[in-house]
Write a protein that holds these residues in place. Structure first.
Motif, PDB file in Angstrom:
ATOM      1  N   ASN A 287     -26.941 -45.188 -52.559  1.00 12.65           N
ATOM      2  CA  ASN A 287     -26.978 -46.331 -51.642  1.00 12.65           C
ATOM      3  C   ASN A 287     -27.816 -46.041 -50.402  1.00 12.65           C
ATOM      4  OD1 ASN A 287     -25.391 -47.989 -53.258  1.00 12.65           O
ATOM      5  ND2 ASN A 287     -23.464 -47.275 -52.349  1.00 12.65           N
ATOM      6  N   GLU A 288     -27.756 -44.812 -49.907  1.00  5.15           N
ATOM      7  CA  GLU A 288     -28.582 -44.443 -48.754  1.00  5.15           C
ATOM      8  C   GLU A 288     -30.067 -44.498 -49.101  1.00  5.15           C
ATOM      9  OE1 GLU A 288     -27.313 -40.620 -47.421  1.00  5.15           O
ATOM     10  OE2 GLU A 288     -25.549 -41.391 -46.364  1.00  5.15           O
ATOM     11  N   LEU A 289     -30.414 -43.992 -50.292  1.00  6.98           N
ATOM     12  CA  LEU A 289     -31.812 -44.030 -50.714  1.00  6.98           C
ATOM     13  C   LEU A 289     -32.282 -45.459 -50.957  1.00  6.98           C
ATOM     14  CD1 LEU A 289     -32.291 -41.029 -53.184  1.00  6.98           C
ATOM     15  CD2 LEU A 289     -33.278 -41.327 -50.917  1.00  6.98           C
ATOM     16  N   LEU A 290     -31.420 -46.285 -51.529  1.00  2.03           N
ATOM     17  CA  LEU A 290     -31.763 -47.686 -51.755  1.00  2.03           C
ATOM     18  C   LEU A 290     -32.036 -48.385 -50.425  1.00  2.03           C
ATOM     19  CD1 LEU A 290     -31.993 -50.183 -53.589  1.00  2.03           C
ATOM     20  CD2 LEU A 290     -29.504 -50.457 -53.387  1.00  2.03           C
ATOM     21  N   ASP A 291     -31.170 -48.166 -49.459  1.00  2.00           N
ATOM     22  CA  ASP A 291     -31.332 -48.800 -48.150  1.00  2.00           C
ATOM     23  C   ASP A 291     -32.592 -48.293 -47.446  1.00  2.00           C
ATOM     24  OD1 ASP A 291     -29.944 -50.636 -46.202  1.00  2.00           O
ATOM     25  OD2 ASP A 291     -30.109 -48.849 -44.931  1.00  2.00           O
ATOM     26  N   ALA A 292     -32.829 -46.976 -47.484  1.00  2.00           N
ATOM     27  CA  ALA A 292     -33.995 -46.397 -46.815  1.00  2.00           C
ATOM     28  C   ALA A 292     -35.293 -46.871 -47.461  1.00  2.00           C
ATOM     29  CB  ALA A 292     -33.915 -44.871 -46.846  1.00  2.00           C
ATOM     30  N   THR A 293     -35.301 -46.949 -48.789  1.00  2.00           N
ATOM     31  CA  THR A 293     -36.508 -47.398 -49.491  1.00  2.00           C
ATOM     32  C   THR A 293     -36.787 -48.863 -49.203  1.00  2.00           C
ATOM     33  OG1 THR A 293     -36.080 -45.789 -51.248  1.00  2.00           O
ATOM     34  CG2 THR A 293     -37.639 -47.556 -51.739  1.00  2.00           C
ATOM     35  N   ARG A 294     -35.730 -49.677 -49.210  1.00  2.00           N
ATOM     36  CA  ARG A 294     -35.901 -51.088 -48.863  1.00  2.00           C
ATOM     37  C   ARG A 294     -36.454 -51.241 -47.444  1.00  2.00           C
ATOM     38  NH1 ARG A 294     -30.431 -54.006 -51.290  1.00  2.00           N
ATOM     39  NH2 ARG A 294     -31.475 -55.209 -52.926  1.00  2.00           N
ATOM     40  N   ARG A 295     -35.932 -50.454 -46.533  1.00  2.00           N
ATOM     41  CA  ARG A 295     -36.381 -50.555 -45.141  1.00  2.00           C
ATOM     42  C   ARG A 295     -37.863 -50.215 -45.029  1.00  2.00           C
ATOM     43  NH1 ARG A 295     -33.784 -47.706 -39.693  1.00  2.00           N
ATOM     44  NH2 ARG A 295     -35.394 -48.478 -38.273  1.00  2.00           N
ATOM     45  N   GLU A 296     -38.295 -49.112 -45.676  1.00  2.00           N
ATOM     46  CA  GLU A 296     -39.700 -48.712 -45.612  1.00  2.00           C
ATOM     47  C   GLU A 296     -40.601 -49.779 -46.225  1.00  2.00           C
ATOM     48  OE1 GLU A 296     -39.594 -45.050 -47.691  1.00  2.00           O
ATOM     49  OE2 GLU A 296     -38.466 -44.004 -46.129  1.00  2.00           O
ATOM     50  N   LEU A 297     -40.193 -50.310 -47.373  1.00  2.00           N
ATOM     51  CA  LEU A 297     -40.987 -51.351 -48.020  1.00  2.00           C
ATOM     52  C   LEU A 297     -41.016 -52.634 -47.188  1.00  2.00           C
ATOM     53  CD1 LEU A 297     -39.770 -50.912 -51.714  1.00  2.00           C
ATOM     54  CD2 LEU A 297     -42.011 -50.292 -50.803  1.00  2.00           C
ATOM     55  N   ALA A 298     -39.877 -52.977 -46.608  1.00  2.00           N
ATOM     56  CA  ALA A 298     -39.790 -54.220 -45.836  1.00  2.00           C
ATOM     57  C   ALA A 298     -40.748 -54.195 -44.648  1.00  2.00           C
ATOM     58  CB  ALA A 298     -38.359 -54.436 -45.353  1.00  2.00           C
ATOM     59  N   ALA A 299     -40.777 -53.078 -43.908  1.00  2.00           N
ATOM     60  CA  ALA A 299     -41.654 -52.975 -42.738  1.00  2.00           C
ATOM     61  C   ALA A 299     -43.112 -53.132 -43.143  1.00  2.00           C
ATOM     62  CB  ALA A 299     -41.432 -51.635 -42.039  1.00  2.00           C
ATOM     63  N   SER A 300     -43.456 -52.609 -44.320  1.00  2.00           N
ATOM     64  CA  SER A 300     -44.833 -52.738 -44.804  1.00  2.00           C
ATOM     65  C   SER A 300     -45.120 -54.150 -45.293  1.00  2.00           C
ATOM     66  CB  SER A 300     -45.074 -51.735 -45.937  1.00  2.00           C
ATOM     67  OG  SER A 300     -46.348 -51.932 -46.512  1.00  2.00           O
ATOM     68  N   TYR A 301     -44.211 -54.714 -46.088  1.00  2.00           N
ATOM     69  CA  TYR A 301     -44.428 -56.054 -46.635  1.00  2.00           C
ATOM     70  C   TYR A 301     -44.543 -57.115 -45.539  1.00  2.00           C
ATOM     71  CZ  TYR A 301     -43.173 -54.359 -51.341  1.00  2.00           C
ATOM     72  OH  TYR A 301     -43.130 -53.705 -52.546  1.00  2.00           O
ATOM     73  N   ILE A 312     -41.064 -61.675 -50.119  1.00  2.00           N
ATOM     74  CA  ILE A 312     -40.586 -60.345 -49.742  1.00  2.00           C
ATOM     75  C   ILE A 312     -39.114 -60.186 -50.101  1.00  2.00           C
ATOM     76  CG2 ILE A 312     -40.172 -58.781 -47.791  1.00  2.00           C
ATOM     77  CD1 ILE A 312     -42.630 -60.092 -46.434  1.00  2.00           C
ATOM     78  N   THR A 313     -38.363 -61.255 -49.905  1.00  2.00           N
ATOM     79  CA  THR A 313     -36.934 -61.232 -50.237  1.00  2.00           C
ATOM     80  C   THR A 313     -36.713 -60.785 -51.676  1.00  2.00           C
ATOM     81  OG1 THR A 313     -36.373 -62.955 -48.626  1.00  2.00           O
ATOM     82  CG2 THR A 313     -34.873 -62.662 -50.492  1.00  2.00           C
ATOM     83  N   PHE A 314     -37.469 -61.379 -52.581  1.00  2.00           N
ATOM     84  CA  PHE A 314     -37.268 -61.074 -53.999  1.00  2.00           C
ATOM     85  C   PHE A 314     -37.938 -59.768 -54.406  1.00  2.00           C
ATOM     86  CE2 PHE A 314     -36.506 -65.695 -53.810  1.00  2.00           C
ATOM     87  CZ  PHE A 314     -35.211 -65.698 -54.324  1.00  2.00           C
ATOM     88  N   LEU A 315     -39.031 -59.401 -53.744  1.00  2.00           N
ATOM     89  CA  LEU A 315     -39.656 -58.104 -54.013  1.00  2.00           C
ATOM     90  C   LEU A 315     -38.698 -56.956 -53.695  1.00  2.00           C
ATOM     91  CD1 LEU A 315     -43.301 -58.557 -52.674  1.00  2.00           C
ATOM     92  CD2 LEU A 315     -42.629 -58.097 -55.037  1.00  2.00           C
ATOM     93  N   LEU A 316     -37.816 -57.195 -52.711  1.00  2.88           N
ATOM     94  CA  LEU A 316     -36.866 -56.167 -52.297  1.00  2.88           C
ATOM     95  C   LEU A 316     -35.519 -56.292 -53.005  1.00  2.88           C
ATOM     96  CD1 LEU A 316     -37.593 -56.077 -48.457  1.00  2.88           C
ATOM     97  CD2 LEU A 316     -38.334 -54.446 -50.194  1.00  2.88           C
ATOM     98  N   GLY A 317     -35.410 -57.238 -53.929  1.00  3.77           N
ATOM     99  CA  GLY A 317     -34.199 -57.352 -54.730  1.00  3.77           C
ATOM    100  C   GLY A 317     -33.037 -58.046 -54.059  1.00  3.77           C
ATOM    101  N   PHE A 318     -33.298 -58.812 -52.986  1.00  4.95           N
ATOM    102  CA  PHE A 318     -32.234 -59.581 -52.336  1.00  4.95           C
ATOM    103  C   PHE A 318     -32.080 -60.932 -53.036  1.00  4.95           C
ATOM    104  CE2 PHE A 318     -33.363 -56.658 -48.902  1.00  4.95           C
ATOM    105  CZ  PHE A 318     -32.110 -56.285 -48.425  1.00  4.95           C
ATOM    106  N   ASN A 319     -30.856 -61.471 -53.000  1.00  6.53           N
ATOM    107  CA  ASN A 319     -30.574 -62.742 -53.676  1.00  6.53           C
ATOM    108  C   ASN A 319     -31.114 -63.940 -52.909  1.00  6.53           C
ATOM    109  OD1 ASN A 319     -29.201 -61.540 -55.816  1.00  6.53           O
ATOM    110  ND2 ASN A 319     -27.283 -61.458 -54.645  1.00  6.53           N
ATOM    111  N   SER A 322     -31.504 -65.199 -46.369  1.00  2.00           N
ATOM    112  CA  SER A 322     -30.560 -64.918 -45.279  1.00  2.00           C
ATOM    113  C   SER A 322     -30.030 -63.487 -45.380  1.00  2.00           C
ATOM    114  CB  SER A 322     -29.412 -65.929 -45.303  1.00  2.00           C
ATOM    115  OG  SER A 322     -28.697 -65.856 -46.536  1.00  2.00           O
ATOM    116  N   ASN A 323     -29.770 -63.022 -46.605  1.00  4.14           N
ATOM    117  CA  ASN A 323     -29.322 -61.633 -46.778  1.00  4.14           C
ATOM    118  C   ASN A 323     -30.411 -60.643 -46.348  1.00  4.14           C
ATOM    119  OD1 ASN A 323     -26.782 -62.281 -47.782  1.00  4.14           O
ATOM    120  ND2 ASN A 323     -27.463 -62.285 -49.916  1.00  4.14           N
ATOM    121  N   PHE A 324     -31.659 -60.957 -46.719  1.00  6.81           N
ATOM    122  CA  PHE A 324     -32.770 -60.095 -46.320  1.00  6.81           C
ATOM    123  C   PHE A 324     -32.923 -60.084 -44.807  1.00  6.81           C
ATOM    124  CE2 PHE A 324     -37.433 -60.183 -45.276  1.00  6.81           C
ATOM    125  CZ  PHE A 324     -37.579 -58.805 -45.214  1.00  6.81           C
ATOM    126  N   THR A 325     -32.838 -61.258 -44.181  1.00  2.22           N
ATOM    127  CA  THR A 325     -33.011 -61.347 -42.728  1.00  2.22           C
ATOM    128  C   THR A 325     -31.942 -60.533 -41.999  1.00  2.22           C
ATOM    129  OG1 THR A 325     -34.056 -63.522 -42.875  1.00  2.22           O
ATOM    130  CG2 THR A 325     -33.084 -62.917 -40.748  1.00  2.22           C
TER     131      THR A 325
END
Length: 348
Positions: A287-301, A312-319, A322-325
């Motif tokens: 879960n820590e790696l998932l969160d860290a990877t999402r964060r790194e990708l999100a800042a770039s996207y 970006i929401t769907f690229l990061l696997g969020f439903n 609002s969850n992504f935000t």
């Protein structure tokens, strides 16, 4: 002398350096009027390894032997500094291209910290920052020759000047090796900063304000593409690097919306419990790696204007958005839209 012919990293026997690094040494020799093919033959290095392929590797000990021959034939105790001038970002493959596309020099340093294993297994790089300065610290994992240290430190500073400003200079540069008998003059000329020798570990200290300035050549799309490639190559080079292997799978599965611990474990042919145990040995979990990877990708996207927030929401696997935000505000303290707006202002 035994010729080196294997181009694959073997974590059980040797630590290696990317083969493209030797191309810079070859160019430095030719610049000095020396037949590089003859020197490489004398060092026992097969011509097939001299290519820009991250899977083409040279043992660290072989690199030290090559440098010794180079210093002997050129009669240049500062040959490592000369090589630094001939290292091109392409010699570091995906890592080099990601460095060149970085948003600022801080991101440049962070990529060195995360992906330097692709360039060399000889050391680990760590960033240590305070309000005024940032230190790029190298922890040597095996003994390296002075020329290897000089070439790395010189490459970092010269690359930063090329990307940022020709007059850029660090606060100070620290070497673990002894000062050459001929003196420190060439070091001070190249780095334009105070230099120290015979210290516990090498490091370069930079003014933080300079590292946070936007770079004109920044490209978030290219940086992200080569970040992902670097993760992939590191996982291939070192089969025992479970953290990089999991990151690679997370990046692969996130856009499908089905990036679970069970699925990643299955893809790695181990049980979820075994995966969690292996990650715990590296002081992390899925879960820590998932969160860290999402964060790194999100800042770039978010810096990529061609991508909408919904994409970006769907690229990061969020439903949903609002969850992504909510997740993005937790990571960065601002909404994705405000982050994008601030990035545009800083890059203007």
């Amino acid at each position: 002398m035994q010729r080196i012919t294997s181009s694959r990293f073997d974590s059980d026997s040797v630590l290696t350096t990317i083969g493209g690094y030797a191309l810079a040494i070859s160019r430095a020799l030719e610049h000095n009027g020396v037949d590089s093919a003859r020197i490489f033959q004398a060092a026992g290095i097969a011509p097939s390894l001299l290519k820009n392929d991250p899977m083409s590797r040279l043992p660290v000990a072989t690199m030290a032997r090559l440098f010794k021959v180079c210093v002997d034939v050129t009669h240049n105790p500062y040959f490592g500094l000369t090589v630094a001038k001939f290292i091109h970002v392409s010699n570091l493959h995906a890592l080099g291209y990601a460095l060149a596309a970085s948003s600022n020099l801080m991101a440049f340093c962070q990529r060195l910290e995360r992906f330097f294993k692709l360039a060399s297994e000889a050391c680990e790089i760590t960033l240590v920052a305070n309000s005024d300065e940032v230190a790029l610290r190298m922890r040597l994992l095996v003994p390296v020759c002075a020329e290897t240290e000089d070439a790395l430190m010189g490459f970092v500073v010269l690359s930063m000047r090329q990307l940022y400003h020709a007059n850029f200079a660090p606060v100070r540069v620290v070497f673990s090796h002894a000062m050459p008998r001929e003196g420190s003059g060439p070091y001070e000329k190249l780095f334009r900063a105070p230099v120290e020798f015979d210290q516990a570990q090498p490091e370069i200290v930079f003014p933080r304000a300079d590292l946070e300035q936007p770079l004109t050549g920044a490209c978030a799309e290219l940086a992200q593409l080569h970040d992902n490639l670097a993760v992939s190559y590191i996982a291939r080079l070192d089969k025992n690097d479970v953290v990089s292997a999991v990151r690679q799978k997370i990046i692969e599965y996130l856009p499908n919306g089905d990036c679970s611990r069970d699925k990643v474990a299955s893809a790695m042919c181990i049980s979820p419990t075994t995966l969690q145990f292996k990650l715990s040995q590296h002081d992390t979990n899925f879960n820590e790696l998932l969160d860290a990877t999402r964060r790194e990708l999100a800042a770039s996207y978010v810096q990529q204007s061609a991508l909408s927030i919904t994409e970006i929401t769907f690229l990061l696997g969020f439903n949903d958005s609002s969850n992504f935000t909510r997740a993005f505000k937790r990571w960065e303290g601002v909404s994705p839209s405000d982050y994008r707006k601030n990035a545009k202002i800083q890059g203007a």
